[in-house]
Structure formats: C-alpha cells, structure tokens
Design a protein around this motif. Structure first.
Motif, PDB file in Angstrom:
ATOM      1  N   TYR A 379       0.867  -1.181   0.000  1.00 16.47           N
ATOM      2  CA  TYR A 379       0.000   0.000   0.000  1.00 16.47           C
ATOM      3  C   TYR A 379       0.903   1.230   0.000  1.00 16.47           C
ATOM      4  O   TYR A 379       1.790   1.358   0.850  1.00 16.47           O
ATOM      5  CB  TYR A 379      -0.906   0.013   1.231  1.00 16.47           C
ATOM      6  N   PHE A 380       0.665   2.147  -0.944  1.00 17.96           N
ATOM      7  CA  PHE A 380       1.603   3.245  -1.148  1.00 17.96           C
ATOM      8  C   PHE A 380       0.988   4.594  -0.803  1.00 17.96           C
ATOM      9  O   PHE A 380      -0.210   4.811  -1.005  1.00 17.96           O
ATOM     10  CB  PHE A 380       2.119   3.217  -2.591  1.00 17.96           C
ATOM     11  N   TRP A 381       1.826   5.471  -0.277  1.00 17.26           N
ATOM     12  CA  TRP A 381       1.400   6.754   0.251  1.00 17.26           C
ATOM     13  C   TRP A 381       1.547   7.852  -0.794  1.00 17.26           C
ATOM     14  O   TRP A 381       2.322   7.734  -1.737  1.00 17.26           O
ATOM     15  CB  TRP A 381       2.242   7.137   1.473  1.00 17.26           C
ATOM     16  N   THR A 382       0.814   8.951  -0.580  1.00 18.42           N
ATOM     17  CA  THR A 382       0.981  10.130  -1.425  1.00 18.42           C
ATOM     18  C   THR A 382       2.305  10.816  -1.069  1.00 18.42           C
ATOM     19  O   THR A 382       2.851  10.623   0.032  1.00 18.42           O
ATOM     20  CB  THR A 382      -0.162  11.123  -1.223  1.00 18.42           C
ATOM     21  N   GLU A 383       2.806  11.610  -1.971  1.00 18.97           N
ATOM     22  CA  GLU A 383       4.054  12.334  -1.687  1.00 18.97           C
ATOM     23  C   GLU A 383       3.866  13.300  -0.523  1.00 18.97           C
ATOM     24  O   GLU A 383       4.773  13.488   0.287  1.00 18.97           O
ATOM     25  CB  GLU A 383       4.518  13.095  -2.930  1.00 18.97           C
ATOM     26  N   GLU A 384       2.679  13.884  -0.418  1.00 19.57           N
ATOM     27  CA  GLU A 384       2.409  14.803   0.685  1.00 19.57           C
ATOM     28  C   GLU A 384       2.507  14.074   2.026  1.00 19.57           C
ATOM     29  O   GLU A 384       3.068  14.602   2.997  1.00 19.57           O
ATOM     30  CB  GLU A 384       1.012  15.414   0.501  1.00 19.57           C
ATOM     31  N   ARG A 385       1.994  12.838   2.077  1.00 21.44           N
ATOM     32  CA  ARG A 385       2.074  12.066   3.326  1.00 21.44           C
ATOM     33  C   ARG A 385       3.509  11.668   3.632  1.00 21.44           C
ATOM     34  O   ARG A 385       3.944  11.726   4.788  1.00 21.44           O
ATOM     35  CB  ARG A 385       1.191  10.812   3.237  1.00 21.44           C
ATOM     36  N   VAL A 386       4.269  11.282   2.616  1.00 21.81           N
ATOM     37  CA  VAL A 386       5.684  10.942   2.808  1.00 21.81           C
ATOM     38  C   VAL A 386       6.434  12.136   3.384  1.00 21.81           C
ATOM     39  O   VAL A 386       7.171  12.014   4.377  1.00 21.81           O
ATOM     40  CB  VAL A 386       6.327  10.489   1.480  1.00 21.81           C
ATOM     41  N   ASN A 387       6.250  13.306   2.773  1.00 20.84           N
ATOM     42  CA  ASN A 387       6.962  14.496   3.228  1.00 20.84           C
ATOM     43  C   ASN A 387       6.545  14.899   4.633  1.00 20.84           C
ATOM     44  O   ASN A 387       7.386  15.316   5.452  1.00 20.84           O
ATOM     45  CB  ASN A 387       6.727  15.658   2.262  1.00 20.84           C
ATOM     46  N   ARG A 388       5.256  14.789   4.928  1.00 23.69           N
ATOM     47  CA  ARG A 388       4.772  15.159   6.256  1.00 23.69           C
ATOM     48  C   ARG A 388       5.374  14.253   7.330  1.00 23.69           C
ATOM     49  O   ARG A 388       5.835  14.715   8.377  1.00 23.69           O
ATOM     50  CB  ARG A 388       3.235  15.083   6.284  1.00 23.69           C
ATOM     51  N   ARG A 389       5.408  12.948   7.048  1.00 25.34           N
ATOM     52  CA  ARG A 389       5.965  12.008   8.026  1.00 25.34           C
ATOM     53  C   ARG A 389       7.481  12.171   8.147  1.00 25.34           C
ATOM     54  O   ARG A 389       8.040  12.042   9.246  1.00 25.34           O
ATOM     55  CB  ARG A 389       5.603  10.578   7.628  1.00 25.34           C
ATOM     56  N   LEU A 390       8.140  12.471   7.038  1.00 29.37           N
ATOM     57  CA  LEU A 390       9.577  12.718   7.089  1.00 29.37           C
ATOM     58  C   LEU A 390       9.874  13.939   7.943  1.00 29.37           C
ATOM     59  O   LEU A 390      10.757  13.899   8.821  1.00 29.37           O
ATOM     60  CB  LEU A 390      10.121  12.935   5.674  1.00 29.37           C
ATOM     61  N   ASN A 391       9.169  15.027   7.717  1.00 29.38           N
ATOM     62  CA  ASN A 391       9.403  16.251   8.485  1.00 29.38           C
ATOM     63  C   ASN A 391       9.182  16.005   9.974  1.00 29.38           C
ATOM     64  O   ASN A 391       9.968  16.478  10.808  1.00 29.38           O
ATOM     65  CB  ASN A 391       8.482  17.376   7.996  1.00 29.38           C
ATOM     66  N   ARG A 392       8.151  15.249  10.299  1.00 30.25           N
ATOM     67  CA  ARG A 392       7.862  14.969  11.707  1.00 30.25           C
ATOM     68  C   ARG A 392       8.982  14.151  12.354  1.00 30.25           C
ATOM     69  O   ARG A 392       9.452  14.470  13.448  1.00 30.25           O
ATOM     70  CB  ARG A 392       6.528  14.240  11.853  1.00 30.25           C
ATOM     71  N   MET A 393       9.440  13.097  11.670  1.00 31.04           N
ATOM     72  CA  MET A 393      10.490  12.252  12.232  1.00 31.04           C
ATOM     73  C   MET A 393      11.805  13.015  12.368  1.00 31.04           C
ATOM     74  O   MET A 393      12.535  12.858  13.356  1.00 31.04           O
ATOM     75  CB  MET A 393      10.690  11.000  11.376  1.00 31.04           C
ATOM     76  N   MET A 394      12.140  13.869  11.394  1.00 31.56           N
ATOM     77  CA  MET A 394      13.375  14.632  11.472  1.00 31.56           C
ATOM     78  C   MET A 394      13.304  15.680  12.582  1.00 31.56           C
ATOM     79  O   MET A 394      14.286  15.892  13.316  1.00 31.56           O
ATOM     80  CB  MET A 394      13.680  15.292  10.125  1.00 31.56           C
ATOM     81  N   ARG A 395      12.174  16.344  12.720  1.00 32.55           N
ATOM     82  CA  ARG A 395      12.028  17.327  13.814  1.00 32.55           C
ATOM     83  C   ARG A 395      12.125  16.644  15.175  1.00 32.55           C
ATOM     84  O   ARG A 395      12.785  17.143  16.091  1.00 32.55           O
ATOM     85  CB  ARG A 395      10.690  18.063  13.688  1.00 32.55           C
ATOM     86  N   ASN A 396      11.463  15.498  15.309  1.00 32.33           N
ATOM     87  CA  ASN A 396      11.511  14.766  16.579  1.00 32.33           C
ATOM     88  C   ASN A 396      12.932  14.322  16.896  1.00 32.33           C
ATOM     89  O   ASN A 396      13.380  14.399  18.052  1.00 32.33           O
ATOM     90  CB  ASN A 396      10.578  13.555  16.528  1.00 32.33           C
ATOM     91  N   ALA A 397      13.649  13.836  15.874  1.00 36.67           N
ATOM     92  CA  ALA A 397      15.030  13.396  16.077  1.00 36.67           C
ATOM     93  C   ALA A 397      15.910  14.573  16.502  1.00 36.67           C
ATOM     94  O   ALA A 397      16.739  14.437  17.416  1.00 36.67           O
ATOM     95  CB  ALA A 397      15.574  12.749  14.809  1.00 36.67           C
ATOM     96  N   PHE A 398      15.732  15.724  15.856  1.00 36.48           N
ATOM     97  CA  PHE A 398      16.529  16.897  16.231  1.00 36.48           C
ATOM     98  C   PHE A 398      16.286  17.264  17.687  1.00 36.48           C
ATOM     99  O   PHE A 398      17.233  17.542  18.434  1.00 36.48           O
ATOM    100  CB  PHE A 398      16.209  18.090  15.324  1.00 36.48           C
ATOM    101  N   GLN A 399      15.032  17.264  18.100  1.00 40.59           N
ATOM    102  CA  GLN A 399      14.718  17.650  19.476  1.00 40.59           C
ATOM    103  C   GLN A 399      15.307  16.649  20.477  1.00 40.59           C
ATOM    104  O   GLN A 399      15.842  17.047  21.525  1.00 40.59           O
ATOM    105  CB  GLN A 399      13.210  17.761  19.672  1.00 40.59           C
ATOM    106  N   LEU A 400      15.237  15.357  20.146  1.00 43.79           N
ATOM    107  CA  LEU A 400      15.833  14.338  21.020  1.00 43.79           C
ATOM    108  C   LEU A 400      17.326  14.583  21.199  1.00 43.79           C
ATOM    109  O   LEU A 400      17.852  14.542  22.318  1.00 43.79           O
ATOM    110  CB  LEU A 400      15.609  12.944  20.432  1.00 43.79           C
TER     111      LEU A 400
END
Length: 435
Positions: A379-400
């Motif tokens: 099951y494949f995601w839209t590019e908007e969903r990929v980018n949104r999840r990427l931004n969230r994971m990168m922001r969370n990692a930076f804060q950690l």
C-alpha cells in the motif's frame, strides 16, 4: 583511558596512550565513537562489538564486456550491525572504493538509523569500477552478477541496499529483478530507491535534501534566526545540495553561494536557485558558465560569512586548516563526513552549531524505511504524506538530540553519537549474545 586501535587487527580496546590523529573518514568516526563510549562508560566487550562489522563480504565479479573481453571487478558488502533490525545502506560504484571506506560508511549507517529511530542496522556496499566508462549493458551485467554473488547476504529481512555514488534507481531495479528471479517471486522490499512504478516511494529522491532543511530550520529556530533573508551557502549542487538550496530559497532565504565540480558561484544579493537548477539541467548537470553569480573557488565559498553553511559535496572539506576561517553560525552536514574530527573542537570554540551528518542527512534512510514499509504492506502513500511524516520524524530526532546535548553540555555531534550508541548498546544487552 582512551580507546585505541590495535595496529595488528581491526579491534579497538582500552589502552593508555594518545589518541590517533589521522584525518580519515573512519578515524574521524572512531574519534567521535570513542568519546561517546567513554561518556557512557561502555564495557570493553560492548565497545569491541560495536566497533567492528558483524560481516564483511568481498567478491570477484567477472563481466563479459561489449567487445567480448572478460574483465573482473571487485565488490564489497559490509554489515556493520543488525541489532536494531535488517541492515540498510547504499551501494556505490566508484574507481577508488575500498573495503576500509565501506566499513566506515557502514558504521555511520548504524548510528544514522539509530538517531532517527528507524529499525535498521547499518551496512554499505561498493564495486570498484568507473561507471562512466561502462556501457548500460555492461553496467547491467555487472550489477546482476554482483547481486547473484550476494544472494545469501541481501534480503528484505536481512540486508537492503539503496542507491549511492555511481548508482541510481535503474541499478536498484536490476538488483530487485535479479533477486526476484532467483526467489521465483517478486520481492520489491529487497532494495529501496527504486522507480515508483516498481515499488519505489514518492519523495525518495528529494528526501535527503528535505531532511537537511528540516533540521536546519529547527536549529535556526533554537538560535532565533529567521529563515527570511538568512544568508545560506551550499557546497555541492547534486541531488542533496540542489534540493537543500531550493527548499531554503522557498523559505525566503538568500542563497548567496553554491558550488559544484566546476567551482563556486557567489551573489551577495542572492542566487536565483530555480534558474541555477534549470541551467545545470540543460548543461549536463554542471553550473559551469552560470552567469547568475560571480565565480569563486570552492575554498572561498566555504569561508563566506553566512548564517547557514550546508556542505553537501564530499568528505573532509572542513579541516583544522580552514576551520578557523569559517564564518557560518550553523553548519548542516548534507554530505557524509565533511568536517574532520580535528576541526570539531575549533568550530565549537568559535561557537558554530554543527548539525552532524548522522542526523542532518538521515532523511534519505528515513524515506527508504518508508519505502520498505510500503513494499511490505503493498500500500503506497501520497508524496504529501511521505513528506509530512519525514518532516515529523526529522524534527523529533533533532529535538531528542538537542535534549541530550543540553543534558550533558556537549555538542550536537557528540549528543548524536551518545544517543545512537546508547540505543544500540541497550538493545544489544536486552537481546543478549547468542552462544
């Protein structure tokens, strides 16, 4: 006592004496690893386990060339660690690739995956060849024969290659097809970075540059720097550099300097990045002759006064030689190892906030993880969903990592290694050693 390399083996252990001062990618990584290990008080056994690859494979690759000659190439795959999950890492085709370089890059992948909380271990592969001198058919034969030699190494639950220097989406398609033919079924999850039509993820090509910009904006926020009119310099105008420049430009930043192999280009008022990207695309992916900025050397480019410097080219670009001349407030490492270990202390003393490579450029492996998940689900995601999840994971990692930095009063790079090594070491202790 510092951890020191045994000159007669690849093992590292505690021994009195000075730290090595060799400026190589592997030793730079080990200097940072030793610091984190001492801070975490790792026992010698765990230190040795995490310092050394769990598997190294070297193969000979016979290829029939287009003119009928038989030529033999050498290929490598190093699995540094698989404690957190299947090993993950790129495959590069380059004339100077060697087993030591592959080992260093594989270990970086272990820490990179741990930093962004992706359930993969670290790996890397390489074939010593010059892809520019090979025809498409020769490249295909080389790739397929290498894959056949790695059938017991590769696998969606074992080791998952991805594109790197000298390889691309088409290379991954050949690997997937060869592996699938031997498996007698289509196995899309055996590689990532594939074309979307055969199971690749939307947003994968831009993911590394997007991740660089996400953590850069987070760092700018910590320092109270608005992206609007912020002065940005980007070294390297390939996939990572051009995407980073474009996204910073779209945030309202003034990208005053860019560079590629043809040299550097400077415009104090800001470079029209979309125009530069279009020019490079029409000029065989080179900025040579670009008239939207004045030519300068790559060395001068790195020393420009700016808010953000994004080195997205090669290793060892900032060393103890030029580190005293760096005038950036933030350095976001788009490339692997652009700053040597010897330069870190100089930049810290100057008050430069360095976002380390194992965090800054982890967007690629994060979306590779997304691709692997999508392939497994079918099951494949839209590019908007990929980018949104990427931004969230990168922001969370930076804060950690920023929280670890504040807790121990250390640099962001040191914090990234402390977090990653602790995570892998704790997982290793929970799993135990099979005997």
């Amino acid at each position: 006592m510092p951890y020191k390399k045994d000159t007669y083996s690849t093992l590292y252990y505690k021994e009195p004496g000075p730290k090595l001062d060799k400026e190589s990618p592997f030793e730079s990584m080990m200097e940072r690893f030793r610091f984190a290990a001492e801070l975490l008080k790792l026992d010698d056994g765990t230190f040795q386990y995490l310092s050394n690859p769990v598997k190294q494979v070297t193969v000979s690759i016979p290829v029939e060339m287009d003119d009928g000659r038989l030529e033999v190439f050498e290929g490598y795959r190093v699995i540094h660690d698989n404690v957190l999950g299947p090993s993950k890492g790129g495959l590069r085709f380059a004339p100077d690739v060697n087993i030591d370089e592959v080992k260093a890059l594989a270990s970086w992948m272990t820490w990179k995956c741990a930093v962004v909380n992706v359930p993969f271990g670290g790996a890397k592969g390489g074939v010593r060849c010059n892809p520019r001198e090979l025809s498409p058919r020769e490249l295909e034969r080389l790739t397929r024969r290498f894959t056949a030699s790695m059938l017991e190494v590769f696998g969606p639950d074992e080791d998952i290659p991805a594109p790197d220097m000298g390889t691309n989406e088409h290379t991954m398609a050949w690997i997937m097809d060869t592996y699938s033919m031997h498996s007698r079924k289509t196995v899309t999850a055996v590689v990532t970075g594939k074309p979307p039509i055969i199971g690749g993820s939307l947003g994968r090509r831009e993911a590394t540059g997007r991740g660089v910009v996400t953590v850069t904006l987070a760092a700018m926020s910590k320092l109270g720097i608005s992206p609007v009119n912020a002065k940005v310099v980007v070294q390297g105008f390939g996939n990572v550099g051009s995407v980073s420049a474009k996204l910073m430009y779209e945030q309202g930043a003034r990208v005053i300097g860019v560079s590629d192999v043809s040299g550097g280009y400077f415009n104090a008022e800001g470079i029209d990045i979309p125009a530069a990207i279009e020019y490079a695309a029409q000029n065989r992916f080179s900025l040579e002759g670009f008239t939207g900025a004045a030519p300068i050397s790559n060395e001068e480019l790195l020393e420009l006064e700016c808010d953000v410097l994004i080195p997205a080219a090669k290793e060892d670009q900032i060393s103890r030689v030029n580190a005293p001349n760096i005038k950036a407030k933030i350095i976001s490492e788009g490339a692997n190892g652009p700053i040597t270990a010897n330069a870190d202390a100089i930049l810290e003393e100057k008050g430069v906030l360095v976002i380390p490579d194992i965090l800054a450029n982890a967007g690629g492996v994060t979306v590779s993880y997304f691709e692997w998940v999508q392939d497994r689900q079918g099951y494949f995601w839209t590019e908007e969903r990929v980018n949104r999840r990427l931004n969230r994971m990168m922001r969370n990692a930076f804060q950690l990592i920023f929280d670890v930095k504040e807790e121990y009063n250390i640099t962001l790079r040191q914090a990234a290694y402390v977090y990653a090594i602790k995570k892998v070491a704790d997982t290793l202790k929970l799993r135990g050693i099979y005997a």
